[in-house]
Design an enzyme around this catalytic site. Structure first.
Site, mmCIF file in Angstrom:
data_model
loop_
_atom_site.group_PDB
_atom_site.id
_atom_site.type_symbol
_atom_site.label_atom_id
_atom_site.label_comp_id
_atom_site.label_asym_id
_atom_site.label_seq_id
_atom_site.Cartn_x
_atom_site.Cartn_y
_atom_site.Cartn_z
ATOM 1 C CD GLU A 143 -3.098 -0.642 0.078
ATOM 2 O OE1 GLU A 143 -3.441 0.552 -0.049
ATOM 3 O OE2 GLU A 143 -3.559 -1.565 -0.621
ATOM 4 C CB SER A 198 -46.794 -34.300 26.208
ATOM 5 O OG SER A 198 -47.946 -34.824 25.585
#
Length: 753
Positions: free
Chosen positions: A149, A415
């Site tokens: 960069e 249940s």
């Protein structure tokens, strides 16, 4: 006259001297004020070589003249261009705040969530990761970023004229904008202060801010700020977040090839993300490695070794079931500490080892049986006696679906809701030895059926709950009233709205796995309802405590004797009932549940140490293939609880209950019924001794009729193991509400229960 005219001599300045008359008027060359060049030229015969040199001299003088004029005008234009640039800088600079007011904005707060033993669960916040010092992170990371960069980062003053000129030439020759020429300092200035708009004003401001940053901070400080704030794609800001996101490790442990990949992302974070295009990410990382080699940062051998690392695709999103916990914590956090203004650390209640065990169990069972049984999702919640959530899995894979089925999905519990029905009946005066007739019944327009249409006749409540008999649960709901059942469920911890109708006995009102599991906790801890919580403490990174759960006292919601009775009955579910696959060395109890057509399968069970609930099903509500609560949920529960209790001293379940030889039942709306035959007592927390079998009145088996919900807790109901005592007094009739008959259930029946 003619002779005079002819003899007149006119003055002449031409011709040779010998042609002039001695008596005439003449002027020679010496008499001239300015000598005649023409005559001198005429007299001289120039040499051939001298003529060529003269021509070349004139040519050089012309070329230098052109270049001189060009240089002159370039110089003029440069002066005026400089004046224009200075004017633009002054104009846009004047629009900025005074430099004395400039300051580095605070980095977005990071929220670090750690497990009960200090392991990292997740990072949350805008950055998605904590800040890491330049000296802490892998040295490959800054070297790779600088190489690709900004090679002259440590030598320029914030702006790199060489790099800018090179970028301009490349863009002009290429006919398109391919290089930006911005330094890392300029990129940091843009990220800190400016918008990404490509305008002249923004570029001028970027340059001014870059110069200011270079003046105020050292190169290392600038590089550290850049690496901790720059975007790396896939929602990761900063090297720590990116390392966790792509490699599942800290930036401190990143390898050379991984550092090259991270540096390569900066050109186009979204497009080059390994979560999107691992091949493109690998190709870019190889360019980074070559740049590092050119700069002498790595050796040829290191470059070759790093390039040989294969490309790997990162998950498209954060992965790991612990992220379900992190999301829930983030929802609760504002209510505890308000707005987050700085980096904080959250100590959670979750045990990361248990969390991984739970995730592995859910995923393994779905991988093994999902296609065969049409099961795509599962959830698990485990809570200790203090209300601390120790593990929570909200689905099969967080990276593909962030919807938390443990805390957000409301499903019919079937249940698994029955314990609240039986608890309400016990609180109304019944006992586990109370007798009911398990037979076909009709309640208004509703005809609850047992699974497979199988009935057991006269049974105790303990047997009815262990075998999950629907007709008995419906009878108890009629006896105590639906409102009493709803009140008991809410008191225990259910938070969802419950419809107070008779069908609530079979769990037709929807709940989440988290709240259903939390409602079983009082059974495990002796009748107390703790606050369910995921957060133990919140501190700043400096150690200042912002919140502490404190472990406050929990109110009692169930009497000790009721807890003892319920634990005695639900122990039977694991020992002789529908959850026998869940049994292990610890004393345990619980209840299975299956909604109609096997859309939902549950098992919620507990020991004196942990309460754990498991759910399996499909997001679209489609039916599974005969999956019941006693199958996959019980298996997952067993795997998790065995591992969770390894090495933990065995503890009995709280409360005790002993069978009374003459247990008198005085219901409100039915004849009295006594159970005179003694039943061996079961000490809660110890394995119940085998009880002798007793004759059971068997009702005829009939074809199953459509109903609002059907409990399906097993492919077949096991025979009674002897929990039924001989009956000497009348019991509630099996035709409560009138004789049953075959009919189709209408939508009005469903709405009215």
């Amino acid at each position: 006259m003619a002779n005079r005219r002819d003899s007149r001599i006119e003055p002449s300045f031409e011709g040779p001297p010998q042609a002039r008359s001695s008596a005439g008027l003449s002027v020679n060359e010496e008499d001239r004020v300015v000598p005649s060049n023409r005559k001198a030229s005429a007299k001289r015969k120039p040499a051939k070589g001298k003529s060529s040199r003269a021509k070349r001299g004139r040519s050089r003088r012309g070329l230098f003249g052109v270049l001189g004029r060009l240089f002159y005008w370039c110089f003029v234009f440069a002066i005026w261009g400089g004046i224009a640039v200075a004017g633009i800088v002054v104009y846009y600079g004047a629009k900025m705040p005074a430099a004395t007011t400039w300051s580095i904005p605070d980095r977005a707060p990071n929220i670090k969530i750690v497990s009960a033993d200090g392991q990292l669960l997740a990072n949350r916040g805008m950055s998605g990761g904590e800040a890491v010092g330049l000296h802490e992170m892998s040295p490959y990371i800054p070297e790779a970023v600088i190489a690709i960069e900004d090679r002259r980062f440590y030598s320029h003053f914030g702006i790199d004229p060489i790099g800018l000129s090179r970028a301009m030439v490349t863009n002009v020759l290429g006919g398109r904008f391919s290089q930006g020429g911005s330094t890392l300092t300029q990129q940091l200035a843009k990220n800190l202060f400016l918008t990404p708009d490509r305008t002249l004003e923004r570029k001028v401001q970027e340059v001014l801010l870059a110069l200011w940053l270079e003046h105020k901070h050292t190169k290392d400080q600038i590089l550290e700020m850049y690496l901790n704030r720059v975007y790396f794609g896939s929602g990761a800001y900063g090297v720590e977040a990116a390392s966790r996101r792509y490699f599942g490790k800290s930036a401190r442990d990143v390898t050379l090839s991984e550092a090259a990949l991270l540096a390569g992302l900066l050109k186009a974070p979204s497009r080059l993300s390994p979560a999107r295009d691992p091949k493109a990410a690998e190709e870019r990382s190889q360019l980074v490695l070559a740049a590092m080699r050119d700069e002498g940062k790595i050796s040829a051998k290191e470059m070759t070794s790093a390039m040989s690392a294969p490309a790997t695709r990162a998950p498209s999103y954060w992965t790991g079931s612990e992220n379900y916990v992190a999301d829930t914590i983030m929802e609760e956090l504002p209510d505890l500490i308000g707005d987050v203004r700085g980096d904080i650390v959250i100590d959670s209640t979750v045990d990361l080892n248990l969390q991984k065990l739970a995730e592995q169990s859910i995923r393994r069972l779905i991988d093994d049986s999902g296609k065969k049984l049409n099961v795509t999702q599962g959830a698990l919640v485990s809570i200790d006696d203090s209300g601390a959530v120790r593990a929570m899995v909200g689905g099969y894979d967080y990276s593909t679906s962030q919807f938390d089925r443990a805390s957000e999905a409301r499903r019919q519990p079937g249940s698994a809701f029955k314990p609240f029905v039986f608890m309400a009946a016990l609180e109304a005066g019944r006992t586990p030895d109370s007798i009911r007739n398990d037979a076909p019944i009709k309640i208004g327009n509703w005809t609850p059926d047992n699974y497979g249409g199988k009935y057991f006749g006269k049974v105790t409540l303990a047997t009815a709950l262990a075998k999950s008999l629907n007709s008995v649960a419906a009878q108890l709901t009629m006896e105590v009233g639906p409102n009493a059942v709803v009140e008991a469920a809410h008191r225990m911890g259910i938070q969802s709205d419950l419809i107070a109708n008779t069908s609530i006995a079979l769990g037709t009102s929807e709940v989440t796995p988290l709240e259903l599991t939390s409602a079983y906790v009082p059974f495990a801890n002796g009748g107390y309802k703790p606050d369910i919580h995921f957060i133990r403490r919140v501190t700043t990174t400096e150690g200042k405590v912002l919140y502490d759960s404190g472990g406050g006292s929990a109110p009692r919601v169930v009497k000790p004797e009721i807890v003892g009775m319920m634990n005695s009955m639900m122990t039977g579910t694991v020992e002789i009932g529908t959850a026998r696959k869940a049994a292990f060395a610890w004393p345990s109890a619980g209840k299975t549940g299956t909604s109609q057509n096997s859309r939902d399968a549950w098992f919620v069970g507990y020991t004196a140490n942990l309460t754990t609930g498991v759910w399996f099903g499909n997001d679209d509500g489609s039916a599974m293939k005969k999956v019941t609560g006693g199958a996959l949920p019980a298996q997952a529960w067993h795997e998790f609880m065995v591992a969770a209790h390894e090495g933990v001293p065995v503890r009995p379940l709280p409360g005790t209950w002993k069978s009374t030889p003459a247990d008198t039942i005085v219901p409100d709306e039915i004849p009295a019924a006594n159970n005179t035959a003694p039943v061996p007592s079961t000490s809660v927390g110890q394995q119940a001794p085998a009880r002798p079998a007793a004759p059971v009145a068997q009702a005829p088996v009939r074809a199953a009729r459509p109903a609002q919900t059907v409990d399906a807790d097993g492919p077949s109901m096991p025979e009674d193991d002897g929990a039924t005592a001989s009956i000497k007094h009348p019991v509630p009739p099996g035709d409560v509400g009138g004789p049953g008959k075959k009919r189709q259930t209408s939508i009005l029946d469903l709405l009215g229960g």
